[in-house]
Design an enzyme around this catalytic site. Structure first.
Site, PDB file in Angstrom:
ATOM      1  N   SER A  63       0.899  -1.160   0.017  1.00 55.03           N
ATOM      2  CA  SER A  63      -0.095  -0.039   0.020  1.00 55.03           C
ATOM      3  C   SER A  63       0.812   1.064   0.082  1.00 55.03           C
ATOM      4  O   SER A  63       2.076   1.164   0.318  1.00 55.03           O
ATOM      5  CB  SER A  63      -0.889  -0.058   1.191  1.00 55.03           C
ATOM      6  OG  SER A  63      -1.245   1.183   1.666  1.00 55.03           O
ATOM      7  N   TYR A 112      -3.401  -0.083   9.999  1.00 55.89           N
ATOM      8  CA  TYR A 112      -3.246  -0.517   8.677  1.00 55.89           C
ATOM      9  C   TYR A 112      -1.743   0.126   8.245  1.00 55.89           C
ATOM     10  O   TYR A 112      -1.163  -0.906   7.435  1.00 55.89           O
ATOM     11  CB  TYR A 112      -4.137   0.362   7.919  1.00 55.89           C
ATOM     12  CG  TYR A 112      -4.149  -0.120   6.410  1.00 55.89           C
ATOM     13  CD1 TYR A 112      -3.770   0.728   5.397  1.00 55.89           C
ATOM     14  CD2 TYR A 112      -5.162  -1.091   5.953  1.00 55.89           C
ATOM     15  CE1 TYR A 112      -4.008   0.529   4.069  1.00 55.89           C
ATOM     16  CE2 TYR A 112      -5.054  -1.308   4.666  1.00 55.89           C
ATOM     17  CZ  TYR A 112      -4.476  -0.775   3.627  1.00 55.89           C
ATOM     18  OH  TYR A 112      -4.556  -0.874   2.439  1.00 55.89           O
TER      19      TYR A 112
END
Ligand code: NAP
Ligand code: GCO
Length: 269
Positions: free
Chosen positions: A149, A162
């Site tokens: 990501s 996250y």
């Protein structure tokens, strides 16, 4: 000349496992790997969701094989991989795609919730990679692609768990490269930018008064491509990293982000 490159990017006779691929990015990547010739295995968390996904794959002309498995559950993962090996042979290509996000201000986030994100987004890929690596070592060949990501590199408010997970996934990618490269196993990451899926829907939804979500304009301004990405933007990079074309590429994170990481963003008009 074309046949040379067809071979270089061919996934014929390869078995691919894409986790969490009943929809979204995983579904898009699985479709791409199928079009390059791979046999597609995927997991979801319920037979019902798998059945819907199989129908969606069939609508794309793809025979995909669904397995019910929670990637955080070692026993379920071991059984899934054993079943795939019995049904289709060893996994040649693993895409660790399954993942969750929880957007909560850190001071309001319970440790249990932080742990849940780490469990799914970092420990899940560790568990599934461990399950498929023995087969890859035996074959002296394998491809592992971890879906990282922008948050493998950047932080932002409300995504502490996250970002920690995806930062860890970047380093797990490098560690698998270092530990298993001698067995002709390549482990790389794909770092998607902001992609229009159900995971980012809350960031794009219109406000109660019908006005655009400010995050939507924020991301468009940060993205040189001036648009949200789509799962299909990941098809080529995924086939590249899954194919013989990337046999000497290892431990890298390929960002597919429309240029976000390279830019400060456009100045507001
Ligand atoms: P999504 O639409 O929410 O799909 C996530 C998938 O993971 C779903 O199929 C979900 O299954 C599955 N999953 C979640 N927890 C699982 C578990 N414990 N075991 C098995 N499967 C599980 O998300 P997405 O946008 O496609 O994202 C896919 C991956 O890309 C994630 O790793 C995400 O972090 C990453 N990513 C997304 C973006 C983006 O902008 N969308 C950008 C960068 C990276 P259920 O259907 O059962 O929930
Ligand atoms: C968020 C988004 C991002 C994207 C993606 C960016 O809330 O900031 O969900 O985290 O999902 O990971 O690469």
């Amino acid at each position: 000349m074309q046949s040379y490159f067809n071979q270089l990017f061919s996934l014929e006779n390869r078995v691919a496992l894409i986790t969490g691929a009943s929809h979204g990015i995983g579904f898009g990547i699985a479709c791409a790997l199928a079009k390059a010739g791979a046999t597609i295995c995927f997991n979801g968390r319920s037979e019902e969701k798998n059945a819907k996904a199989i129908a969606a794959y069939q609508a794309e002309g793809i025979n995909a094989y669904g397995y019910v498995c929670d990637v955080t559950n070692e026993e379920e993962v071991a059984k899934m991989v054993a079943d795939i090996e019995a049904d289709h042979g060893c996994v040649d290509i693993l895409v660790n795609n399954a993942g969750i996000i929880q957007r909560t201000p850190m001071l309001e986030m319970a440790a249990a919730d932080f742990r849940k994100v780490i469990d799914t987004d970092l420990i899940g890929p560790f568990i599934v990679s461990k399950a498929v690596l023995p087969g890859m070592i035996k074959k002296n060949a394998g491809k592992i692609i971890n879906i990282c990501s922008l948050m493998s590199e950047l932080g932002r408010e409300t995504v502490a768990g996250y970002a920690a997970a995806k930062g860890g996934l970047k380093m797990l990618t490098r560690n698998i490269c270092a530990e298993f490269g001698e067995y002709n196993i390549q482990c790389n990451g794909i770092g998607p930018g902001y992609i229009a899926t159900s995971q980012t829907a809350p960031l794009r939804e219109k406000q109660p008064d019908g006005s655009p979500n400010p995050f939507d304009a924020f991301i468009r301004a940060k993205t040189p491509a001036n648009r949200w990405g789509l799962p299909k933007d990941l098809e080529g990079p995924a086939v590249f990293l899954a194919s013989p074309a990337s046999d000497f590429v290892n431990g890298q994170i390929l960002f597919v982000d429309g240029g976000i990481l390279a830019s400060l963003g456009r100045t507001p008009q």
